[in-house]
Design an enzyme around this catalytic site. Structure first.
Site, short mmCIF file in Angstrom:
data_model
loop_
_atom_site.label_atom_id
_atom_site.label_comp_id
_atom_site.label_asym_id
_atom_site.label_seq_id
_atom_site.Cartn_x
_atom_site.Cartn_y
_atom_site.Cartn_z
N LYS A 12 32.69 -10.83 46.74
CA LYS A 12 32.37 -9.85 47.89
C LYS A 12 33.46 -9.67 48.91
O LYS A 12 34.40 -10.60 48.81
CB LYS A 12 30.90 -10.07 48.38
CG LYS A 12 30.01 -10.15 47.65
CD LYS A 12 28.46 -10.72 48.34
CE LYS A 12 27.29 -10.34 47.36
NZ LYS A 12 26.26 -10.89 48.16
N TYR A 52 22.78 -2.51 42.70
CA TYR A 52 21.76 -3.21 43.49
C TYR A 52 20.14 -2.75 43.25
O TYR A 52 19.63 -2.60 44.32
CB TYR A 52 21.97 -3.41 45.00
CG TYR A 52 22.93 -4.84 45.10
CD1 TYR A 52 22.54 -6.21 44.75
CD2 TYR A 52 24.39 -4.50 45.62
CE1 TYR A 52 23.48 -6.86 45.06
CE2 TYR A 52 25.27 -5.58 45.94
CZ TYR A 52 24.80 -6.84 45.39
OH TYR A 52 25.50 -7.86 45.61
N PHE A 60 16.89 -4.95 53.51
CA PHE A 60 18.44 -5.25 53.55
C PHE A 60 19.37 -4.38 52.55
O PHE A 60 20.68 -4.57 52.40
CB PHE A 60 18.70 -6.68 53.36
CG PHE A 60 17.90 -6.88 51.77
CD1 PHE A 60 18.90 -7.01 50.71
CD2 PHE A 60 16.79 -7.68 51.69
CE1 PHE A 60 18.21 -7.50 49.49
CE2 PHE A 60 16.26 -8.03 50.47
CZ PHE A 60 17.13 -7.94 49.28
N ARG A 88 25.05 -19.43 37.94
CA ARG A 88 24.14 -19.26 38.85
C ARG A 88 24.11 -20.71 39.81
O ARG A 88 24.00 -20.70 40.95
CB ARG A 88 22.77 -19.10 38.61
CG ARG A 88 22.75 -17.40 38.08
CD ARG A 88 22.51 -16.35 38.86
NE ARG A 88 21.13 -16.66 39.77
CZ ARG A 88 20.94 -15.64 40.55
NH1 ARG A 88 21.77 -14.50 40.93
NH2 ARG A 88 19.73 -15.81 41.15
N THR A 94 20.80 -18.10 46.92
CA THR A 94 21.30 -16.69 47.48
C THR A 94 21.58 -17.10 49.03
O THR A 94 22.48 -16.56 49.79
CB THR A 94 20.29 -15.83 47.36
OG1 THR A 94 19.81 -15.77 46.05
CG2 THR A 94 20.74 -14.44 48.03
N ASN A 115 27.49 -13.85 51.70
CA ASN A 115 27.47 -15.21 50.78
C ASN A 115 28.49 -15.17 49.82
O ASN A 115 28.15 -15.70 48.70
CB ASN A 115 26.01 -15.14 50.30
CG ASN A 115 25.48 -14.09 49.55
OD1 ASN A 115 26.30 -13.15 49.23
ND2 ASN A 115 24.39 -14.25 48.95
N HIS A 118 28.56 -12.69 44.16
CA HIS A 118 27.32 -11.97 43.55
C HIS A 118 27.44 -12.56 42.07
O HIS A 118 28.55 -12.38 41.55
CB HIS A 118 26.99 -10.52 43.76
CG HIS A 118 26.02 -10.23 42.56
ND1 HIS A 118 24.67 -10.17 42.93
CD2 HIS A 118 26.19 -9.58 41.34
CE1 HIS A 118 24.00 -9.57 41.91
NE2 HIS A 118 25.05 -9.10 40.84
N GLU A 129 25.01 -4.62 34.72
CA GLU A 129 25.82 -4.56 35.64
C GLU A 129 27.25 -4.51 35.26
O GLU A 129 28.13 -3.96 35.93
CB GLU A 129 25.73 -5.87 36.65
CG GLU A 129 24.44 -5.85 37.40
CD GLU A 129 23.81 -7.28 38.17
OE1 GLU A 129 24.78 -8.04 38.29
OE2 GLU A 129 22.76 -7.53 38.55
#
Ligand code: CMP
Length: 154
Positions: A12, A52, A60, A88, A94, A115, A118, A129
């Site tokens: 990000k 998303y 959010f 993950r 998260t 964070n 993603h 995605e």
């Protein structure tokens, strides 16, 4: 039976602006995951809303879309045995406060809104995605020299 699969990840804007691209790719690569597509870009609003879509309507959602479109991201497709689950695990929970030490979020983040990274949460989401960001001809097929060892299963 070995379950080689592909997953989708992006660093990000907070990760890029903090100079964490190399550290993040290093951690994913050293686990044995193969980078088969890689790109720096600025997401359009349309791309972010598609990425998303499952969060549409949540409180959010708007801040999240505004944030991920605010600066550069680095997107990638990773391949390897059980890649979705493994990535993950390497990334951590998260909310960085709950992410274990040793995970990317555990080691480099403090808040859920910033964070750092993603990752897709299922094989189906990964395929969905990655298609938002990558064309088929941007995905490269090759063999890592350590693949027969690191991916070995009996
Ligand atoms: P990510 O894994 O990219 O998926 C959705 C993102 O929404 C998540 O990481 C967080 O950065 C962001 N987010 C912000 N607030 C929340 C929240 N309350 N619950 C889940 N995700 C949130």
């Amino acid at each position: 039976m070995i379950n080689v699969e592909r997953t989708f990840v992006f660093v990000k804007p907070d990760g890029v602006l903090r100079g964490l691209i190399g550290e993040i790719i290093k951690r994913l690569e050293q686990a044995g995951l193969k980078v088969i597509a890689l790109k720096m870009l600025k997401l359009t609003r349309e791309q972010a809303e598609k990425l998303y879509d499952i969060h549409k309507g949540k409180h959010f959602f708007e801040p999240l879309v505004n944030y991920v479109t605010s600066g550069p991201i680095v997107a990638m497709i990773l391949e390897g045995p059980d890649a979705v689950k493994k990535v993950r695990k390497l990334i951590g929970k998260t909310n960085p406060v709950e992410a274990d030490a040793g995970t990317i979020r555990g080691d480099f983040a403090l808040t859920i809104s910033r964070n750092v990274i993603h990752a897709a949460d299922s094989k189906e989401r990964a395929e969905y995605e990655m298609k938002i960001i990558f064309k088929d001809d941007e995905i490269v097929s090759y063999k890592r020299v350590d693949e027969d060892i690191v991916w070995f299963t009996e």
